[in-house]
Design a protein around this motif. Structure first.
Motif, PDB file in Angstrom:
ATOM      1  N   ALA A 190       7.868  -1.509   8.528  1.00 14.53           N
ATOM      2  CA  ALA A 190       6.248  -1.430   8.495  1.00 14.53           C
ATOM      3  C   ALA A 190       5.724  -0.100   9.159  1.00 14.53           C
ATOM      4  O   ALA A 190       4.909  -0.364  10.023  1.00 14.53           O
ATOM      5  CB  ALA A 190       5.560  -2.711   9.020  1.00 14.53           C
ATOM      6  N   GLY A 191       6.301   1.091   9.071  1.00 11.81           N
ATOM      7  CA  GLY A 191       5.888   2.267   9.498  1.00 11.81           C
ATOM      8  C   GLY A 191       4.813   2.835   8.437  1.00 11.81           C
ATOM      9  O   GLY A 191       4.463   2.398   7.643  1.00 11.81           O
ATOM     10  N   PHE A 192       4.567   4.219   8.706  1.00 11.26           N
ATOM     11  CA  PHE A 192       3.483   5.017   7.868  1.00 11.26           C
ATOM     12  C   PHE A 192       3.884   4.932   6.492  1.00 11.26           C
ATOM     13  O   PHE A 192       3.225   4.892   5.639  1.00 11.26           O
ATOM     14  CB  PHE A 192       3.318   6.275   8.410  1.00 11.26           C
ATOM     15  N   ILE A 193       5.271   5.511   6.493  1.00 12.22           N
ATOM     16  CA  ILE A 193       5.669   5.658   4.928  1.00 12.22           C
ATOM     17  C   ILE A 193       5.949   4.714   4.227  1.00 12.22           C
ATOM     18  O   ILE A 193       5.290   4.503   2.829  1.00 12.22           O
ATOM     19  CB  ILE A 193       6.971   6.598   5.032  1.00 12.22           C
ATOM     20  N   GLY A 194       6.315   3.477   4.919  1.00 17.03           N
ATOM     21  CA  GLY A 194       6.530   2.309   4.346  1.00 17.03           C
ATOM     22  C   GLY A 194       5.089   1.698   3.668  1.00 17.03           C
ATOM     23  O   GLY A 194       4.946   1.011   2.653  1.00 17.03           O
ATOM     24  N   LEU A 195       4.077   1.813   4.717  1.00 16.74           N
ATOM     25  CA  LEU A 195       2.731   1.132   4.268  1.00 16.74           C
ATOM     26  C   LEU A 195       2.051   2.179   3.366  1.00 16.74           C
ATOM     27  O   LEU A 195       1.210   1.630   2.560  1.00 16.74           O
ATOM     28  CB  LEU A 195       1.998   1.117   5.495  1.00 16.74           C
ATOM     29  N   GLU A 196       2.411   3.327   3.353  1.00 14.41           N
ATOM     30  CA  GLU A 196       1.624   4.113   2.373  1.00 14.41           C
ATOM     31  C   GLU A 196       2.024   3.808   0.981  1.00 14.41           C
ATOM     32  O   GLU A 196       1.359   3.869  -0.019  1.00 14.41           O
ATOM     33  CB  GLU A 196       1.735   5.744   2.623  1.00 14.41           C
ATOM     34  N   PHE A 197       3.445   3.583   0.896  1.00 14.64           N
ATOM     35  CA  PHE A 197       4.025   3.253  -0.296  1.00 14.64           C
ATOM     36  C   PHE A 197       3.494   1.920  -0.953  1.00 14.64           C
ATOM     37  O   PHE A 197       3.122   1.778  -2.087  1.00 14.64           O
ATOM     38  CB  PHE A 197       5.509   3.096  -0.360  1.00 14.64           C
ATOM     39  N   ALA A 198       3.327   1.032   0.147  1.00 12.02           N
ATOM     40  CA  ALA A 198       2.991  -0.360  -0.264  1.00 12.02           C
ATOM     41  C   ALA A 198       1.687  -0.261  -0.905  1.00 12.02           C
ATOM     42  O   ALA A 198       1.157  -1.141  -1.776  1.00 12.02           O
ATOM     43  CB  ALA A 198       2.882  -1.402   1.053  1.00 12.02           C
ATOM     44  N   ALA A 199       0.745   0.518  -0.314  1.00 10.74           N
ATOM     45  CA  ALA A 199      -0.670   0.854  -0.504  1.00 10.74           C
ATOM     46  C   ALA A 199      -0.713   1.209  -2.301  1.00 10.74           C
ATOM     47  O   ALA A 199      -1.445   0.656  -3.025  1.00 10.74           O
ATOM     48  CB  ALA A 199      -1.455   1.611   0.046  1.00 10.74           C
ATOM     49  N   VAL A 200      -0.083   2.132  -2.378  1.00 12.02           N
ATOM     50  CA  VAL A 200       0.031   2.673  -3.785  1.00 12.02           C
ATOM     51  C   VAL A 200       0.802   1.444  -4.822  1.00 12.02           C
ATOM     52  O   VAL A 200       0.198   1.274  -5.770  1.00 12.02           O
ATOM     53  CB  VAL A 200       1.167   4.056  -3.981  1.00 12.02           C
ATOM     54  N   ALA A 201       1.595   0.967  -4.322  1.00 12.24           N
ATOM     55  CA  ALA A 201       2.337  -0.134  -5.156  1.00 12.24           C
ATOM     56  C   ALA A 201       1.520  -1.068  -5.246  1.00 12.24           C
ATOM     57  O   ALA A 201       1.253  -1.647  -6.661  1.00 12.24           O
ATOM     58  CB  ALA A 201       3.751  -0.511  -4.610  1.00 12.24           C
ATOM     59  N   VAL A 202       0.769  -1.835  -4.694  1.00 14.94           N
ATOM     60  CA  VAL A 202      -0.353  -2.891  -4.689  1.00 14.94           C
ATOM     61  C   VAL A 202      -1.322  -2.599  -5.766  1.00 14.94           C
ATOM     62  O   VAL A 202      -1.817  -3.329  -6.512  1.00 14.94           O
ATOM     63  CB  VAL A 202      -0.766  -3.859  -3.626  1.00 14.94           C
ATOM     64  N   GLN A 203      -1.750  -1.337  -5.469  1.00 18.19           N
ATOM     65  CA  GLN A 203      -2.775  -0.785  -6.278  1.00 18.19           C
ATOM     66  C   GLN A 203      -2.575  -0.916  -7.667  1.00 18.19           C
ATOM     67  O   GLN A 203      -3.358  -1.081  -8.717  1.00 18.19           O
ATOM     68  CB  GLN A 203      -2.881   0.626  -5.617  1.00 18.19           C
ATOM     69  N   ARG A 204      -1.087  -0.541  -7.646  1.00 13.42           N
ATOM     70  CA  ARG A 204      -0.748  -0.675  -9.259  1.00 13.42           C
ATOM     71  C   ARG A 204      -0.314  -2.026  -9.865  1.00 13.42           C
ATOM     72  O   ARG A 204       0.329  -2.380 -10.807  1.00 13.42           O
ATOM     73  CB  ARG A 204       0.677   0.319  -9.228  1.00 13.42           C
ATOM     74  N   GLY A 205      -0.416  -2.979  -8.999  1.00  7.29           N
ATOM     75  CA  GLY A 205      -0.473  -4.415  -9.497  1.00  7.29           C
ATOM     76  C   GLY A 205       1.170  -5.026  -9.198  1.00  7.29           C
ATOM     77  O   GLY A 205       1.472  -5.906  -9.610  1.00  7.29           O
ATOM     78  N   ILE A 206       1.793  -4.161  -8.478  1.00  2.00           N
ATOM     79  CA  ILE A 206       3.044  -4.379  -8.164  1.00  2.00           C
ATOM     80  C   ILE A 206       3.093  -5.571  -6.783  1.00  2.00           C
ATOM     81  O   ILE A 206       2.712  -5.125  -5.856  1.00  2.00           O
ATOM     82  CB  ILE A 206       4.109  -3.396  -7.743  1.00  2.00           C
ATOM     83  N   PRO A 207       3.674  -6.695  -6.660  1.00  2.00           N
ATOM     84  CA  PRO A 207       3.642  -7.507  -5.576  1.00  2.00           C
ATOM     85  C   PRO A 207       4.763  -6.778  -4.582  1.00  2.00           C
ATOM     86  O   PRO A 207       5.861  -6.350  -4.964  1.00  2.00           O
ATOM     87  CB  PRO A 207       4.411  -8.935  -6.129  1.00  2.00           C
ATOM     88  N   VAL A 208       4.179  -6.692  -3.294  1.00  2.00           N
ATOM     89  CA  VAL A 208       4.897  -5.853  -2.267  1.00  2.00           C
ATOM     90  C   VAL A 208       5.230  -6.786  -0.989  1.00  2.00           C
ATOM     91  O   VAL A 208       4.103  -7.396  -0.546  1.00  2.00           O
ATOM     92  CB  VAL A 208       4.301  -4.616  -1.842  1.00  2.00           C
ATOM     93  N   SER A 209       6.436  -7.133  -0.766  1.00  2.00           N
ATOM     94  CA  SER A 209       6.641  -7.482   0.797  1.00  2.00           C
ATOM     95  C   SER A 209       7.090  -6.496   1.693  1.00  2.00           C
ATOM     96  O   SER A 209       8.060  -5.817   1.344  1.00  2.00           O
ATOM     97  CB  SER A 209       7.590  -8.878   0.472  1.00  2.00           C
ATOM     98  N   VAL A 210       6.519  -6.636   3.006  1.00  2.00           N
ATOM     99  CA  VAL A 210       7.110  -5.757   3.939  1.00  2.00           C
ATOM    100  C   VAL A 210       7.854  -6.303   4.910  1.00  2.00           C
ATOM    101  O   VAL A 210       7.386  -7.317   5.728  1.00  2.00           O
ATOM    102  CB  VAL A 210       5.786  -5.051   4.499  1.00  2.00           C
ATOM    103  N   ILE A 211       8.972  -6.176   5.242  1.00  6.37           N
ATOM    104  CA  ILE A 211       9.652  -6.844   6.330  1.00  6.37           C
ATOM    105  C   ILE A 211       9.879  -5.878   7.539  1.00  6.37           C
ATOM    106  O   ILE A 211      10.101  -4.719   7.164  1.00  6.37           O
ATOM    107  CB  ILE A 211      11.235  -6.971   5.643  1.00  6.37           C
ATOM    108  N   GLU A 212       9.627  -6.496   8.882  1.00  6.36           N
ATOM    109  CA  GLU A 212       9.663  -5.439   9.766  1.00  6.36           C
ATOM    110  C   GLU A 212      10.469  -6.245  11.024  1.00  6.36           C
ATOM    111  O   GLU A 212       9.993  -7.550  11.124  1.00  6.36           O
ATOM    112  CB  GLU A 212       8.115  -5.244  10.211  1.00  6.36           C
ATOM    113  N   ALA A 213      10.951  -5.435  11.844  1.00  5.39           N
ATOM    114  CA  ALA A 213      11.828  -5.943  12.796  1.00  5.39           C
ATOM    115  C   ALA A 213      11.035  -6.525  13.904  1.00  5.39           C
ATOM    116  O   ALA A 213      11.457  -7.483  14.749  1.00  5.39           O
ATOM    117  CB  ALA A 213      13.181  -5.245  13.276  1.00  5.39           C
ATOM    118  N   THR A 214       9.868  -5.558  14.203  1.00  5.29           N
ATOM    119  CA  THR A 214       9.197  -6.048  15.303  1.00  5.29           C
ATOM    120  C   THR A 214       8.089  -7.050  15.038  1.00  5.29           C
ATOM    121  O   THR A 214       7.911  -7.456  13.994  1.00  5.29           O
ATOM    122  CB  THR A 214       8.400  -4.823  15.841  1.00  5.29           C
ATOM    123  N   GLU A 215       6.889  -7.070  15.916  1.00  4.95           N
ATOM    124  CA  GLU A 215       5.964  -8.187  15.589  1.00  4.95           C
ATOM    125  C   GLU A 215       4.634  -7.735  14.861  1.00  4.95           C
ATOM    126  O   GLU A 215       3.831  -8.465  14.874  1.00  4.95           O
ATOM    127  CB  GLU A 215       5.696  -9.025  17.027  1.00  4.95           C
TER     128      GLU A 215
END
Ligand code: FAD
Length: 406
Positions: free
Chosen positions: A151-176
């Motif tokens: 859940a860093g900058f690039i992962g979250l920028e990607f997630a924002a683009v993907a959900v906007q296009r209707g793709i369900p996105v799960s983000v897995i993160e090792a920290t809290e």
């Protein structure tokens, strides 16, 4: 005269070449880039380019004519493979050797590899180069569910683009929490809630242990702590490592980046290092060494080195700043906000526009702003001018920040 050889044609290497000419350097300038194309900017790769709103042309830092007009000898697809310090020569991937008066290492960084089984399955991707982004853009149209590891900058920028296009996105993160390495707790919490409101699902404290697959294709990610997460596209965004192989081989001082002094000179006075690959002491962290991955740092360090090589030496003292666009939210960071001891809010997260003023060692060290560009600009001026501000002033909405900063 051998001139200046710059290894790496990203943001830093390109800027060093251009700034040498801006500063009146008249000798030969050779720019080596291991990618097979004209130098380009990376930030749009996880934003407008990924979303199809920017094309290859818009990514380019300059057209070929710029290099010709400025007598910058650009060699695409040509890597530096060895530095022969005693002879002041570099060996290139083509087998050629080039002599230098000064060598600038601007080799950037590469994505950290996820050391788990299944990382080589089809559908497991990363995002660093234009080629990576073009591949990901093509894949996006057929994706059913995406999983982001990190859940860093690039992962979250990607997630924002993907959900906007209707793709369900799960983000897995090792920290809290998201962006935990770089952001304060309040800003991190705000972004978590904003992404969740758009439909992104987060799984924290859930390091990926294996990527599952069927017939050679990814089907999901097994985690320690949060079970199996389904997805036919897995984007790995777990940070970068600096490209220091040639520096290590040449026995330059290296430790999480090529070590440089205040003027960005390595342990060899004929070699400098800039951008993502350089570890430098900064007055913005009490002289502590940092390695910063940002466009500002790459470009300003390039300007600093070019100015020295053109006869005007100076210590590198630019205020660090950074931005990340995640959907409609624009995050801006001035200074080095982590680590800090006190975080003070200015404005209200509920309104979608606020800043976090971070204090350490009794003074302001960084300001994180979302949708508050005026706070960001004021923060840069406060930090550059070492202008004192108390936590009480920062948190008081009636306090005139602009007047203090001007
Ligand atoms: P790079 O851009 O990595 O360039 C280094 C170049 O050198 C590369 O082309 C590499 O292949 C090449 N190279 C490596 N080794 C050799 C060799 N031996 N010989 C020749 N060439 C070599 N920053 C921000 O401030 N804001 C953002 O929003 C933002 N978004 C980003 C989004 C993405 C997807 C990525 C990947 C990065 C983003 N960044 C952002 C970070 C920013 O792009 C980098 O910090 C910046 O590009 C660093 O510039 P650089 O020149 O040091 O390294």
């Amino acid at each position: 005269m051998s001139g200046i050889v710059i290894a790496g044609a990203g943001q830093a290497g390109f800027q060093a070449a251009a700034s040498l000419r801006d500063n009146g350097y008249a000798g030969p300038v050779v720019l080596l880039g291991d990618e097979p194309e004209l130098p380009y900017q990376r930030p749009p790769l996880s934003k407008a380019y990924l979303d199809g709103k920017a094309d290859d042309e818009m990514l380019r830092l300059r057209p070929q004519s710029f290099f010709d007009e400025h007598r910058i000898e650009y060699h695409p697809g040509e890597s530096l493979v060895r530095i022969r310090r005693a002879e002041r020569q570099v060996e290139l991937s083509s087998g050629r050797r080039l002599a230098y008066d000064h060598l600038v290492l601007a080799t950037g960084s590469r994505n950290r590899v996820l050391p788990v089984p299944g990382a080589d399955l089809d559908g497991v991707v990363q995002l660093r180069t234009r080629a990576d982004a073009a591949d990901l853009r093509r894949r996006l149209s057929g994706v059913r569910r995406a999983v982001v590891i990190g859940a860093g900058f690039i992962g979250l920028e990607f997630a924002a683009v993907a959900v906007q296009r209707g793709i369900p996105v799960s983000v897995i993160e090792a920290t809290e929490r998201p962006m935990s390495r770089a952001l304060s707790v309040p800003m991190s919490s705000f972004f978590r809630a904003a992404h969740e409101a758009k439909g992104v699902r987060f799984l924290f404290d859930a390091p990926a242990t294996r990527i599952t697959g069927e017939n050679g294709r990814a089907t999901g990610v097994e985690t320690a702590g949060a079970g199996h997460v389904e997805g036919d596209l897995v984007l790995v965004g777990i940070g970068v490592v600096p490209n220091v192989d040639a520096a290590v081989d040449a026995q330059l001082a290296v430790a999480d980046g090529v070590l440089v002094d205040e003027q960005l000179v390595t342990s060899d006075p004929h070699i400098s290092a800039i951008g993502d690959c350089a570890s430098f002491p900064t007055p913005f962290a009490d002289g502590r060494r940092v390695r910063i991955e940002s466009v500002q740092n790459a470009a300003d360090q390039a300007r600093c080195v070019a100015s020295r090589l053109a006869g005007r030496p100076a210590s590198y003292a630019a205020v660090p700043w950074f931005w990340s666009d995640q959907g409609s939210l624009k995050l801006q960071i001035a200074g080095l906000s982590t680590p800090h001891e006190e975080a003070v809010l200015r404005g209200a997260p509920a309104g979608g526009a606020f800043s976090v003023f971070c204090f350490a060692r009794g003074r302001l060290v960084g300001v994180e702003s979302v949708n508050r560009p005026a706070d960001h600009m004021a923060a840069r001026r406060l930090l550059a001018g070492r202008i004192g501000i108390t936590p009480e002033q920062a948190g008081d909405p009636g306090f005139d920040l602009k007047a203090l900063a001007s």
